[in-house]
Design an enzyme around this catalytic site. Structure first.
Site, PDB file in Angstrom:
ATOM      1  N   HIS A 139       0.814  -1.215   0.000  1.00  0.00           N
ATOM      2  CA  HIS A 139       0.000   0.000   0.000  1.00  0.00           C
ATOM      3  C   HIS A 139       0.850   1.268   0.000  1.00  0.00           C
ATOM      4  CE1 HIS A 139       0.391  -0.100   4.514  1.00  0.00           C
ATOM      5  NE2 HIS A 139       0.289   1.205   4.367  1.00  0.00           N
ATOM      6  N   ASP A 142       0.096  -7.582   1.557  1.00  0.00           N
ATOM      7  CA  ASP A 142       0.530  -6.190   1.680  1.00  0.00           C
ATOM      8  C   ASP A 142       2.062  -6.161   1.738  1.00  0.00           C
ATOM      9  OD1 ASP A 142       0.522  -3.458   1.893  1.00  0.00           O
ATOM     10  OD2 ASP A 142      -0.077  -3.405   4.006  1.00  0.00           O
ATOM     11  N   SER A 182       4.336   2.921   7.947  1.00  0.00           N
ATOM     12  CA  SER A 182       4.031   1.800   7.058  1.00  0.00           C
ATOM     13  C   SER A 182       5.223   1.384   6.219  1.00  0.00           C
ATOM     14  CB  SER A 182       2.892   2.169   6.111  1.00  0.00           C
ATOM     15  OG  SER A 182       1.664   2.087   6.757  1.00  0.00           O
TER      16      SER A 182
END
Length: 257
Positions: free
Chosen positions: A64, A109, A203
């Protein structure tokens, strides 16, 4: 001068969803300048992510975190006063578990980035090895990044923050977040009483458990660091065959189901 200007002035915006494509460490302390030579800073579409240098040509991060005009900085500690050995790269190739680049909160992911040219190792740039054994519940883990250190209000630090959290049973995350399947390729990590967590801006960064690179920051609760709302991390060990295959040039290798 261009590098200094970019590092000092890039804006950090929050994603409109709970995934941590811009997450910082809540409840941590400033990382030691010498403890994260593998940690990379990724900018894309006015957002930021972290990542991990695997060797001189490859970076591992979250799917992402994919975006246009990606820039990857290595050897960064302070964004305002860059180290002399900071290096900038852009992606040459990107690889995803699924050719359609799809992922879910519990699967796929993960993204491998081949850099446009090899990185030169230096005092503040060195790769992190892939894990040699699977993660173990109860392990003490280290999470790090330039993500926000407050939540829901956002305060972004100049240097990365580090925090020690625990690898928890996956059922703790299933109890916290509706919709998680009975099994997944993710890890659950945090502090049950809250107060420490990865957050917006972290992230793609690493989760290091008992000295081994076991997880990639993916998503978590909003606000961050709430009691019994741990973070969810992509399980690196489960994807070893895919990672090693891609790096070796086998683009037909598939991710685990």
């Amino acid at each position: 001068m261009v590098l200094i200007r970019v590092l000092a002035n890039l804006l950090i915006l929050q994603l409109s969803y709970a995934q941590k494509s811009s997450e910082l460490v809540i409840g941590g302390d400033e990382c030691n300048i010498n403890e994260h030579p593998f940690l990379v800073l990724v900018y894309y579409d006015d957002y930021q992510c972290g990542g991990t240098l695997l060797n001189e040509e490859w970076v591992l991060t979250a799917a992402h975190c994919n975006g246009k005009d990606m820039e990857i900085y290595l050897g960064v500690h302070s964004k305002k006063v860059p180290n002399k050995d900071v290096q900038r790269r852009v992606p040459k190739e990107k690889f995803f578990c699924d050719s359609s680049k799809t992922y879910t909160k519990w699967n796929k992911d993960i993204m491998l980035i081949r850099l446009d040219r090899p990185v030169r190792k230096s005092a503040h740039i060195a790769p992190l090895s892939l894990p040699s054994s699977p993660p173990s519940v109860g392990s003490v883990c280290r999470v790090m990044g330039w993500g926000t250190i407050t939540s829901p209000q956002e305060t972004y630090p100049d240097v990365p923050h580090c925090a020690n959290i625990n690898l928890l049973d996956y059922e703790v995350c299933r109890a916290a977040y509706a919709g998680l399947p009975a099994t997944s390729r993710t890890l659950c990590a945090g502090i049950l009483e809250g107060g420490k967590d990865s957050c917006v801006g972290d992230s793609g960064g690493p989760l290091i458990c008992n000295g081994q690179f076991q997880g990639i920051v993916s998503w978590g609760g909003d606000p961050c660091a709430q009691p019994r709302e741990p973070g969810v991390y992509t399980n690196v060990f489960d994807h070893l065959d895919w990672i090693k295959g891609i790096i070796a040039g086998n683009t037909d290798v598939t991710c685990p189901l």
